[in-house]
Write a protein that holds these residues in place. Structure first.
Motif, PDB file in Angstrom:
ATOM      1  N   GLU A 169      35.919  36.792  29.273  1.00 50.58           N
ATOM      2  CA  GLU A 169      36.921  36.973  30.331  1.00 50.58           C
ATOM      3  C   GLU A 169      36.528  38.108  31.271  1.00 50.58           C
ATOM      4  OE1 GLU A 169      39.544  35.139  31.138  1.00 50.58           O
ATOM      5  OE2 GLU A 169      38.869  33.747  29.591  1.00 50.58           O
ATOM      6  N   GLU A 201      33.853  36.802  36.590  1.00 51.00           N
ATOM      7  CA  GLU A 201      33.599  36.943  38.023  1.00 51.00           C
ATOM      8  C   GLU A 201      32.124  37.206  38.312  1.00 51.00           C
ATOM      9  OE1 GLU A 201      35.112  39.585  41.853  1.00 51.00           O
ATOM     10  OE2 GLU A 201      36.158  39.730  39.934  1.00 51.00           O
ATOM     11  N   GLY A 247      39.995  33.053  39.720  1.00 54.12           N
ATOM     12  CA  GLY A 247      40.574  34.343  39.371  1.00 54.12           C
ATOM     13  C   GLY A 247      40.942  35.178  40.574  1.00 54.12           C
TER      14      GLY A 247
END
Length: 367
Positions: A229, A233, A355
């Protein structure tokens, strides 16, 4: 000896950083053996012959297309960025010393989240006393034993290639050093297990075991549960997942159209090089012979969307585009839909929220 030559050669085919690591490994072997080399020729000669035979393809490519080996290094080397000789020398020594900094090795680690899990370093803290003991043993027996000379020389060489680059504390550039740090720890553990002073032996054992039982499970918990997690990105997970979903939705003989803004702010070439072509090849399972014959990803499989639809397929694009203003803040780009016009007969079939709050939209398109 032959197997050693084979595996050393295969290492040369793995990564860019492995090639100088193998050369330094051979240098360490030569420096460590010294006069013993004459007595070991029966083993050294077949090893070296096997090594050379297995790297003949690399040698041929080096002389015919040297840019294959030099392009990456030229882009990240200090010689490309620094001008004065004094600056280059200072850079090399400062970078070299970083790789022996205990703070880097045991506490901070590589600052790049791609190379290192946040909160963890290059080596476990419980290894620290074992490595110190192993280092002391190796230095003490340096002149008397080949194994300890070999360990010390390899440790001295392991940051050499990384210290010639612009990066700081780049763990993947000196990954080969892991083996020798661990061999030092094993050497220290062997010595500690044979200590006659029981109090000292128990103290070292308790310190190592208590920390190990905490550090190892904590590391794996972070790696498998928290890191995926935390690193989404930086690894562009949303784009990877979008490519996977689009590939599942594509029918036989259809084309995947990819918006050039999907990778924003990265500028992408029409052949998806130097980065994304590998992901597309892997995810779409494009036959290697078709890729090699075309010299790029064949357009019938995947192509950058330029407004024209030549073949039915799937188009993936961002629903919004944010750009930095003069202050560096991100603002909505109002003319996005005018620059990249959605085909008039496109049918939106799916939308995936990323996200960052931007969605990746999937359209079924046809000529």
């Amino acid at each position: 000896a032959i197997l050693a030559g084979v595996f050393l050669a295969l290492t040369m085919y793995s990564t860019q950083a492995a090639r100088p690591a193998v050369l330094f490994f051979l240098c360490s072997m030569a420096l460590s053996l010294s006069k013993l080399a004459i007595k070991r020729l029966r083993l050294l000669i077949p090893m070296l012959i096997t090594f050379v035979l297995f790297i003949i393809p690399i040698i041929l490519v080096f002389f015919s297309h040297p840019e294959v080996f030099t392009a990456r290094f030229n882009a990240i080397s200090i010689f490309h960025r620094s001008g004065k000789l004094t600056e280059i020398i200072h850079h090399i020594f400062s970078r070299y010393s970083e790789y022996f900094n205990p703070f880097y090795l045991f506490f901070a680690g590589d600052p790049n989240i791609v190379h290192c899990i946040p909160g963890y370093s290059e080596l476990f803290i419980f290894l620290f006393p074992l490595i110190l003991i192993g280092l002391w043993i190796s230095i003490k027996n340096f002149t008397r034993n080949f194994f300890y000379r070999f360990l010390i020389w390899n440790l001295m060489f392991y940051p050499c290639a990384a210290s010639l680059t612009i990066g700081h504390m780049h763990s993947t550039a000196c990954l080969a050093g892991t083996v020798f740090w661990m061999l030092l720890a094993v050497t220290g553990a062997k010595f500690a297990m044979h200590l006659k002073k029981k109090v000292l032996k128990k103290s070292i054992l308790i310190f190592v075991l208590v920390l190990a039982f905490y550090e190892i499970p904590a590391y794996f918990f972070s790696y498998f549960y928290k890191y995926p997690e935390e690193s989404r990105e930086i690894f562009d997970a949303s784009i990877i997942e979008a490519l996977q979903k689009a590939t599942k939705s594509i029918k036989k003989e259809e084309t995947l159209y990819i918006s050039k803004f999907l990778f924003f702010p990265m500028t992408i070439r029409d052949d998806f090089k130097p980065e994304w072509y590998a992901n597309i090849l892997f995810i779409m399972k494009i036959p290697p012979d078709k890729y090699l014959n075309a010299g790029r990803i064949p357009e019938e499989y995947a192509t950058l969307f330029n407004g024209n639809i030549k073949n039915p397929g799937i188009l993936i694009r961002l629903n919004k585009l944010f750009v930095p203003d003069k202050t560096g803040s991100l603002i909505l780009f109002d003319n996005y839909d005018q620059i990249e016009i959605i085909p008039p007969n496109a049918e939106k079939i799916h939308s995936e929220l990323t996200g960052s709050g931007i969605s990746i939209d999937f359209y079924r398109v046809a000529p």
